[in-house]
Write an enzyme that holds these catalytic residues in place. Structure first.
Site, PDB file in Angstrom:
ATOM      1  N   ASP A   6      -3.593   2.674  -5.047  1.00 58.19           N
ATOM      2  CA  ASP A   6      -2.609   2.663  -4.243  1.00 58.19           C
ATOM      3  C   ASP A   6      -2.259   1.316  -3.620  1.00 58.19           C
ATOM      4  O   ASP A   6      -1.787   1.361  -2.648  1.00 58.19           O
ATOM      5  CB  ASP A   6      -2.924   3.789  -3.305  1.00 58.19           C
ATOM      6  N   GLU A   7      -2.727   0.179  -4.117  1.00 53.83           N
ATOM      7  CA  GLU A   7      -2.394  -0.900  -3.684  1.00 53.83           C
ATOM      8  C   GLU A   7      -2.402  -2.306  -4.615  1.00 53.83           C
ATOM      9  O   GLU A   7      -3.365  -2.176  -5.731  1.00 53.83           O
ATOM     10  CB  GLU A   7      -3.650  -1.352  -2.585  1.00 53.83           C
ATOM     11  N   ASP A  18       0.916  -1.019  -0.045  1.00 48.32           N
ATOM     12  CA  ASP A  18      -0.041   0.097  -0.038  1.00 48.32           C
ATOM     13  C   ASP A  18       0.826   1.120   0.095  1.00 48.32           C
ATOM     14  O   ASP A  18       2.007   1.313   0.674  1.00 48.32           O
ATOM     15  CB  ASP A  18      -0.735  -0.154   1.183  1.00 48.32           C
TER      16      ASP A  18
END
Length: 432
Positions: free
Chosen positions: A116-117, A17
């Site tokens: 974002d991950e 993340d």
């Protein structure tokens, strides 16, 4: 109770993340420290109901800011920086991050979970790097930081579930932003997760159902009768029971293909819409945009759905209704169907959110003629849609718009420049 994990899939999985992604990118762009700067990314900041999309770790810690707050909830602080979103910039940074990940995993062993991950299976490359999973995680953190200035949080596990749980429940608060959970850690780690909703896959509604069954913790879930869970909750109950024991047999290298595809358009309005004519205007614009997407993919819909959320939830939440129709991607027809649904179920309430979805798709380019309409009229509508699509593709959406989009309450022109429902940042590359 003990479980034999010898037959369960075991690999070295990373769940990565980017810490406070949007806010961190904005900090780096300004030469500021993402961990020490108080900054929030706010959509529609000109409105008192502006929505906070991201906040830096310092803003969260010092001011108690969360990503679900509105502008009117935002505490005043002289050091707090408020910036508009730049979605195009975030997408570009995401591409650069994925390029770094490709140094450490094969393409088929990378699953982009969100902007974002991501999940990485590093089992095949451990020997190549002569490193443990923990050491490889540190190398990735080093690369992302030194190339992009962004901090990463990494969970390590025997499967995607354990890696995700390690990320969410330990790594984010660890000094080095890493945590490793394996099968032998289930009793000490998974069963001690503080709240049911901290468990991957358990939202507030699912938690309520479990609590009604006297299941108040992950430990309770792991020691509940799986037969009753299946009886009460179906296959989801079985899955939750397996997750409580750290079991996840998914393989990220096997890419998921949805059984049925759909195209949709949804927006949260910047104000409460109380005038029916204005609400219908927005519905027409959204139906036009969905129809354009259908034609671009050479498909037609046989089922159209309209979702309306009212502003006053205490009275009624709104409605979600669908209509089976003759396969079409004709703009005029889809608008008529949406307006019909709206007028049939609208209760004269103020509206804050509208959504349109098209499903039951068929892939073809021929026209299904209506016996009750003139053939020339239907053919002309088809040619008109085609011409509009060509002009907009070449010159942009705003090159050809309906005159109604200039009226009060219309949103299509403003939304045409948005990315993911938010400002792209291209209009003002260097935000103040």
């Amino acid at each position: 109770m003990e479980l034999d994990y010898s037959n369960e899939p075991r690999s070295d999985m990373l769940c990565i993340d980017i810490k406070s992604f949007y806010a961190s990118v904005e900090c780096v762009e300004r030469g500021l420290d993402p961990l020490k700067t108080m900054l929030v990314v706010m959509s529609n900041a000109e409105s008192n109901g502006g929505l906070i999309l991201a906040s830096s770790p310092a803003a969260k810690k010092q001011l108690g800011i969360s990503n679900v707050m509105r502008k009117f909830d935002l505490p005043h602080h002289p050091q707090l920086i408020i910036v508009p979103p730049r979605m195009s910039l975030y997408i570009e940074k995401n591409k650069q991050i994925i390029a770094i990940f490709r140094k450490y995993a094969a393409e088929e062993d990378i699953l982009v979970y969100s902007i974002d991950e991501a999940f990485l299976k590093i089992t095949p490359v451990k020997k190549l790097f002569h490193a443990t999973p923990y050491e490889l995680a540190r190398k990735i953190q080093y690369d992302v930081y030194h190339q992009l200035g962004l901090y990463t949080t990494i969970g390590i596990g025997d499967n995607p579930l354990l890696a995700k749980l390690a990320l969410d429940n330990e790594a984010k608060d660890a000094p080095d932003f890493k945590a490793e959970w394996r099968y032998h850690n289930v009793a000490d780690k998974v069963w001690r997760i503080p709240s049911l909703t901290d468990m991957w896959g358990i939202g507030s509604q699912t938690a309520k159902k479990l609590i009604q069954m006297n299941i108040h913790s992950v430990y309770d879930l792991a020691h509940f009768d799986p037969g009753i869970l299946k009886e009460k909750m179906g296959i989801i109950g079985e899955q939750l029971y397996a997750h409580s024991w750290g079991i996840d047999r998914s393989d990220i290298s096997v890419k998921y293909k949805s059984l049925e595809k759909s195209y949709s358009n949804s927006q949260i309005l910047l104000k409460d819409y109380t005038i029916q004519k204005e609400i219908e205007l927005v519905i027409k614009e959204m139906a036009d945009q969905v129809a354009t997407r259908l034609r671009k993919k050479n498909c037609q819909t046989q089922c159209i759905s309209l979702f309306i959320r009212y502003s006053n939830h205490e009275v009624t939440k709104g409605f979600n209704r669908q209509l089976k129709i003759t396969a079409t991607n004709n703009t005029k027809q889809l608008i008529e169907h949406c307006i019909t649904l709206f007028r049939n179920y609208y209760k004269d309430e103020s509206v804050r959110q509208i959504g349109i979805s098209c499903s039951k798709l068929v892939y073809r380019t021929d026209i299904q003629l209506d016996l009750f309409k003139e053939i020339n009229e239907q053919v002309n509508e088809y040619h008109l849609d085609t011409v509009v699509d060509k002009v907009r593709t070449k010159y942009g959406f705003n090159s050809l718009i309906h005159a109604s989009s200039l009226l009060e309450g219309a949103t299509a022109i403003k939304r045409s420049s948005l990315v993911g429902g938010h400002a792209s940042g291209k209009e003002e590359r260097h935000a103040k």
